[in-house]
Design an enzyme around this catalytic site. Structure first.
Site, PDB file in Angstrom:
ATOM      1  N   CYS A 288       1.003  -1.254  -0.004  1.00 37.34           N
ATOM      2  CA  CYS A 288      -0.020   0.062   0.090  1.00 37.34           C
ATOM      3  C   CYS A 288       0.893   1.206  -0.073  1.00 37.34           C
ATOM      4  CB  CYS A 288      -1.005  -0.064   1.209  1.00 37.34           C
ATOM      5  SG  CYS A 288      -0.061  -0.046   2.677  1.00 37.34           S
ATOM      6  N   GLU A 388      -3.947   3.522  -8.090  1.00 37.51           N
ATOM      7  CA  GLU A 388      -3.303   2.740  -7.341  1.00 37.51           C
ATOM      8  C   GLU A 388      -3.260   1.313  -8.089  1.00 37.51           C
ATOM      9  OE1 GLU A 388      -2.238   0.922  -2.905  1.00 37.51           O
ATOM     10  OE2 GLU A 388      -4.601   1.118  -3.549  1.00 37.51           O
TER      11      GLU A 388
END
Length: 495
Positions: A288, A388
């Site tokens: 992440c 992302e």
């Protein structure tokens, strides 16, 4: 092939529906386990067990002395340490990561449990000097467990992120319902086998495997769950946030990121290249906090890009059990998603420097492997800059001034992490203070420590994990006021 059940109220049980799902090794696509596929009914049973254990059991977990709870957590850490090799091997087969990294994850998980076992005995609460208008009073606060905590984790660090939530939640005196990712439930089951063997009170810790749209939704919306802690994608986190709002339960969210790695011309270029590799390609880029946006001063861009591409092309790829530099991505569907991002980037004008394809050589044809991918000349509005990707794709953009670097770094809806590379300490501190992110590094990327809080700004989440902050996430603060002269009415008599 192993068969695994859910763990509810101290018993291993099949799913209410009787359904199961298969778990695949991403290195070769073979089935390694078959697991009970829980649903809403299973989640409700687990929540009820945790609720009874917390509120009704007079000999339950929260009513045990802190020394007893502490000792059981230490025994859990010792048991996990003894099984380090088998856990690491299972993690690699389940997730795909290189074995040495899986070993490191298990070692960190052991440390997490021991840290929170000790932290549970540290002082909590405070006392306050208050005015005497009400008569002589003593005001103080205590920390108390929240209640039933639903813990939901992703697939990129299956064991470690599970322990990252389980250890502080239990240390604070809560009962838990744990839902691992359906992609990687194997080490979670093995961990609950240790919990069962050690003999935690029934209902203290419950495990339900199953989908997010059933088990996850039931846990996040249940009025009998007092807190939900989730790590995963921002869209899923937003859904959990909405569900939790219905009964205003406490919530912790560790979500996505699109983190900037800012490299100035006065930085050690070779060192910056090595850390950039760690920042974006570690754990197959399924991190992440990955430094997936490299922002580099224009004058050194060509040299840096050439060196980064050479290092990326030299990385070894293969089955995680063979300890290559990189293993496979988690699944076929995720691999296809990343490949789609790569093709879209080409269409949007990004220049492919290296990688960008599925890797099938050296016996990897049946696995989900992608070559490490570097894109240059990336427009600020292209998808791989804005979204992302979560896997092996890094973008390179240039800046000319410090102010421009800061503006580019903050041009994102996320705010998890970032880094600055420079030999100028004052510049590093100026830039770090301007970046809107929860974790920052200077002249390195991605080290994380159990002692320090972890979490992000904006769409990267709510709350903090790890450290003392991580323990406080699972506690409520109660204010207590004691009248030291109960026979006096204090201010009432003075009215």
């Amino acid at each position: 092939m192993h068969s695994f059940k859910n763990y509810i109220n101290g018993e291993w049980v099949d799913a209410v529906s009787g359904e199961t799902f298969d778990v695949l090794n991403p290195a070769d696509g073979k089935i390694i386990a078959r697991c009970a596929k829980g649903g809403r009914d299973d989640a409700k049973m687990a929540v009820q067990a945790a609720k009874n254990a917390f509120y009704n059991d007079k000999n339950g977990w929260r009513r045990l002395g802190v020394q007893t709870r502490c000792d059981m957590l230490y025994r859990l850490a010792d048991a996990l340490e003894k099984e380090k090799d088998s856990f690491a091997r299972a993690e690699t087969m389940d997730n795909g990561k290189p074995l040495r990294e899986a070993i490191g994850d298990v070692e960190d998980a052991v440390s997490y449990i021991r840290y929170y076992a000790g932290a549970s005995r540290m002082p909590g609460g405070a006392s306050y000097e208050v005015n005497d208008g009400f008569g002589p009073m003593q005001c103080f606060t205590v920390k108390e467990p929240i209640g039933v905590c639903a813990l939901i984790t992703p697939w990129n660090y299956p064991l470690l992120m599970g322990v990252q939530k389980i250890a502080p939640a239990l240390a604070a005196g809560n009962t838990i319902v744990f839902k691992p990712s359906s992609e990687t439930p194997v080490t979670s089951v093995k961990f609950f086998e240790l919990i069962d063997k050690i003999g935690f009170p029934k209902g203290t810790a419950n495990l339900v495997m199953g989908g997010g749209s059933t088990v996850g939704e039931e846990l996040s919306s249940s009025p009998d769950v007092d807190m939900v802690s989730f790590t995963g994608s921002t869209p899923v986190g937003q859904g959990i946030y909405k569900n939790a709002a219905a009964n205003v339960k406490k919530i912790g969210l560790e979500l996505g990121g699109k983190s900037p790695n800012i490299i100035f011309a006065d930085a050690d270029i070779d060192g910056a290249v090595e850390w950039a590799m760690v920042g974006v390609f570690f754990n197959q880029g399924e991190v992440c906090s990955a430094g997936s946006r490299i922002l580099i001063e224009e004058s050194i861009k060509d040299e840096f890009t050439s060196k980064l591409a050479a290092r990326a092309n030299a990385m070894t790829i293969g089955n995680g059990l063979d300890n290559p530099d990189m293993g496979p991505l988690i699944s076929k569907s995720h691999m296809e998603k990343v490949l789609d991002y790569i093709e879209t980037a080409k269409k949007e004008g990004c220049r492919l420097v290296c990688g960008g394809r599925r890797y099938t050589e050296n016996g990897c044809g049946n696995g989900y492997f992608i070559t490490p991918t570097v894109f240059d000349n990336c427009p600020p509005d292209c998808r791989i800059v804005r979204e992302e990707v979560f896997g092996l794709v890094v973008t390179i953009q240039t800046f000319k001034t410090e102010e421009e670097a800061v503006k580019m770094a903050n041009d994102t809806e996320f705010g998890l992490a970032g880094a600055v590379f420079t030999s100028d300490g004052a510049k590093a501190l100026r830039v770090v203070k301007e970046i809107r992110a929860g974790i920052m590094w200077v002249n390195c990327y991605n080290p994380a420590f159990i002692e320090a809080p972890w979490g992000g700004y904006r769409k990267s989440g709510i709350g903090r994990e790890l450290g003392a902050d991580g323990l406080d996430e699972y506690a409520e603060t109660k204010q207590i006021n004691i009248n030291l002269s109960p026979g006096e009415l204090g201010w009432y008599e003075k009215r």
